[in-house]
Scaffold this motif. Structure first.
Motif, short mmCIF file in Angstrom:
data_model
loop_
_atom_site.label_atom_id
_atom_site.label_comp_id
_atom_site.label_asym_id
_atom_site.label_seq_id
_atom_site.Cartn_x
_atom_site.Cartn_y
_atom_site.Cartn_z
N PRO A 145 0.98 -1.38 0.08
CA PRO A 145 0.01 0.25 -0.18
C PRO A 145 0.82 1.39 -0.17
CG PRO A 145 -0.67 -1.54 1.65
CD PRO A 145 0.49 -2.15 1.19
N GLU A 146 0.23 2.33 -0.68
CA GLU A 146 1.08 3.72 -0.71
C GLU A 146 0.52 4.30 0.59
OE1 GLU A 146 3.10 4.71 -2.89
OE2 GLU A 146 3.14 3.16 -4.15
N MET A 147 1.07 4.36 1.67
CA MET A 147 0.77 4.84 3.06
C MET A 147 0.19 6.32 3.08
SD MET A 147 0.75 2.12 4.67
CE MET A 147 1.68 0.56 5.11
N LEU A 148 0.84 7.19 2.32
CA LEU A 148 0.53 8.54 2.19
C LEU A 148 -0.63 8.83 1.70
CD1 LEU A 148 3.88 10.33 1.29
CD2 LEU A 148 2.77 10.27 3.56
N ILE A 149 -1.28 7.91 0.61
CA ILE A 149 -2.45 8.28 0.03
C ILE A 149 -3.54 7.29 0.32
CG2 ILE A 149 -1.56 9.69 -1.61
CD1 ILE A 149 -1.64 7.42 -3.48
N SER A 150 -3.42 6.50 1.34
CA SER A 150 -4.45 5.57 1.58
C SER A 150 -5.04 5.93 3.07
CB SER A 150 -3.79 4.08 2.31
OG SER A 150 -2.97 3.51 1.19
N LYS A 151 -6.15 5.46 3.27
CA LYS A 151 -6.94 5.80 4.47
C LYS A 151 -6.44 4.83 5.60
CE LYS A 151 -11.74 6.68 5.99
NZ LYS A 151 -13.25 6.64 5.60
N HIS A 152 -5.81 5.36 6.55
CA HIS A 152 -5.10 4.30 7.45
C HIS A 152 -5.97 3.36 8.17
CE1 HIS A 152 -2.36 3.23 10.60
NE2 HIS A 152 -3.04 3.50 11.47
N ILE A 153 -5.54 2.11 8.27
CA ILE A 153 -6.31 1.08 9.12
C ILE A 153 -5.26 0.87 10.41
CG2 ILE A 153 -7.43 -1.22 8.99
CD1 ILE A 153 -7.22 -1.07 5.86
N LYS A 162 -13.01 -2.29 16.73
CA LYS A 162 -13.18 -2.53 15.24
C LYS A 162 -12.45 -1.46 14.57
CE LYS A 162 -16.61 -2.92 11.60
NZ LYS A 162 -18.04 -2.97 11.24
N ASN A 163 -11.65 -1.55 13.80
CA ASN A 163 -10.98 -0.49 12.65
C ASN A 163 -11.19 -0.81 11.36
OD1 ASN A 163 -9.44 0.32 15.09
ND2 ASN A 163 -7.90 -1.27 15.18
N GLU A 164 -11.23 0.37 10.60
CA GLU A 164 -11.52 0.18 9.08
C GLU A 164 -10.88 1.42 8.39
OE1 GLU A 164 -15.72 0.44 8.60
OE2 GLU A 164 -15.93 2.34 9.77
N GLY A 165 -10.76 1.20 7.13
CA GLY A 165 -10.16 2.21 6.30
C GLY A 165 -9.91 1.63 4.70
N ALA A 166 -9.00 2.14 3.95
CA ALA A 166 -8.70 1.57 2.68
C ALA A 166 -7.35 1.73 2.38
CB ALA A 166 -9.66 2.60 1.78
N ASN A 167 -6.93 0.75 1.61
CA ASN A 167 -5.48 0.70 1.13
C ASN A 167 -5.28 1.17 -0.43
OD1 ASN A 167 -4.50 -0.60 3.66
ND2 ASN A 167 -4.36 -2.51 2.50
N VAL A 168 -4.45 1.98 -0.77
CA VAL A 168 -4.37 2.34 -2.21
C VAL A 168 -3.13 1.87 -2.73
CG1 VAL A 168 -4.22 4.36 -3.72
CG2 VAL A 168 -5.68 4.70 -1.91
N TYR A 169 -2.91 1.15 -3.77
CA TYR A 169 -1.80 0.42 -4.65
C TYR A 169 -1.76 1.17 -5.89
CZ TYR A 169 -3.12 -3.15 -0.93
OH TYR A 169 -3.16 -3.82 0.18
N ILE A 170 -0.64 1.30 -6.20
CA ILE A 170 -0.20 1.98 -7.60
C ILE A 170 0.54 1.08 -8.50
CG2 ILE A 170 1.09 4.03 -8.46
CD1 ILE A 170 -1.20 4.89 -6.92
N LEU A 171 -0.10 0.81 -9.54
CA LEU A 171 0.69 -0.19 -10.32
C LEU A 171 1.75 0.51 -10.89
CD1 LEU A 171 -2.42 -1.57 -12.28
CD2 LEU A 171 -1.29 -2.67 -10.50
N LYS A 172 2.84 -0.44 -10.97
CA LYS A 172 4.18 0.02 -11.64
C LYS A 172 4.53 -0.23 -13.18
CE LYS A 172 4.94 1.45 -7.20
NZ LYS A 172 4.88 2.84 -6.90
N LYS A 173 3.85 -1.29 -13.54
CA LYS A 173 4.04 -1.96 -14.85
C LYS A 173 3.16 -2.07 -15.79
CE LYS A 173 8.23 -3.97 -12.63
NZ LYS A 173 9.09 -5.34 -12.40
N SER A 174 2.00 -1.97 -15.37
CA SER A 174 0.65 -2.28 -16.04
C SER A 174 -0.50 -1.38 -15.53
CB SER A 174 0.32 -3.76 -15.61
OG SER A 174 -0.21 -3.70 -14.28
#
Length: 209
Positions: A145-153, A162-174
């Motif tokens: 996950p890209e921590m700076l632009i994810s919603k921290h869990i 209970k904890n919740e949030g969202a992970n953001v992943y940046i594709l590098k090659k596709s």
């Protein structure tokens, strides 16, 4: 520093809030086609605009969204839900945003957002790091996950919380257009002595179908 933090927040909201909108996918399917009438028929440009978000920093286009994923599971004392997934194409509009994303102004950034939640059913403290989940794509990318632009869990569950949030992943090659399946892997929960309380979690999510 304050200006940079505001920029981080703006990008984060632009990505995350888009994932929490419509439960419709950006791609047409046979199940969602409607009979064309003068009242409900929309032009291609109108459909395109519905899937585009834009502000002074970033332009984003939703390629695929599933807000009814709801993959539930239990590992050790932890319950978890993988709520939704979104594939998005983004173009930074200024140097600051482009630098943050590691590209040039106008370049396309391909992002995957996965929303999750976890719940501790035990009175004991448990560590369960959904926010560090790794994904493996059918395009042979392994991403953190890209921590700076994810919603921290939050990964520490101090008793029955209970904890919740969202992970953001940046594709590098596709491109997100090329994705067919995404395997998500989450380390087993541990106790305060970092002893595992179960097995690693694995789920495969089908996309662009």
């Amino acid at each position: 520093m304050k200006k940079v933090l505001v920029l981080f927040l703006t990008i984060c909201l632009g990505i995350i809030l888009g994932a929490c909108g419509s439960s419709e996918t950006a791609k047409n399917s046979e199940d969602t086609k409607k009979v064309d009438t003068n009242e409900n028929k929309k032009s291609d440009s109108e459909k395109e605009n519905e899937n585009v978000q834009e502000d002074e920093n970033l332009k984003g286009k939703d390629v695929y969204t599933n807000n009814k994923l709801n993959i539930d599971g239990t590992v050790g004392p932890m319950k978890y839900t993988i709520k939704s997934i979104q594939l998005k194409e983004m173009q930074p509009k200024n140097e600051q945003t482009a630098s943050l994303l590691g590209v040039k102004v106008g370049d396309t950034v391909n992002a995957v957002t996965i929303e999750m939640s976890g719940e501790n059913t035990s009175d004991d403290d448990v560590n369960f790091y959904l926010g560090q989940a790794t994904i493996v794509t059918n395009t042979k990318e392994q991403l953190e996950p890209e921590m700076l632009i994810s919603k921290h869990i939050e990964g520490e569950y101090l008793g029955k919380v209970k904890n919740e949030g969202a992970n953001v992943y940046i594709l590098k090659k596709s491109s997100v257009q090329d994705l067919k399946s995404i395997e998500i892997r989450i380390d087993a929960p541990t106790n305060n002595d970092f002893e595992p309380l179960g097995k690693e979690v694995k789920h495969t999510i089908k996309v662009n179908h």
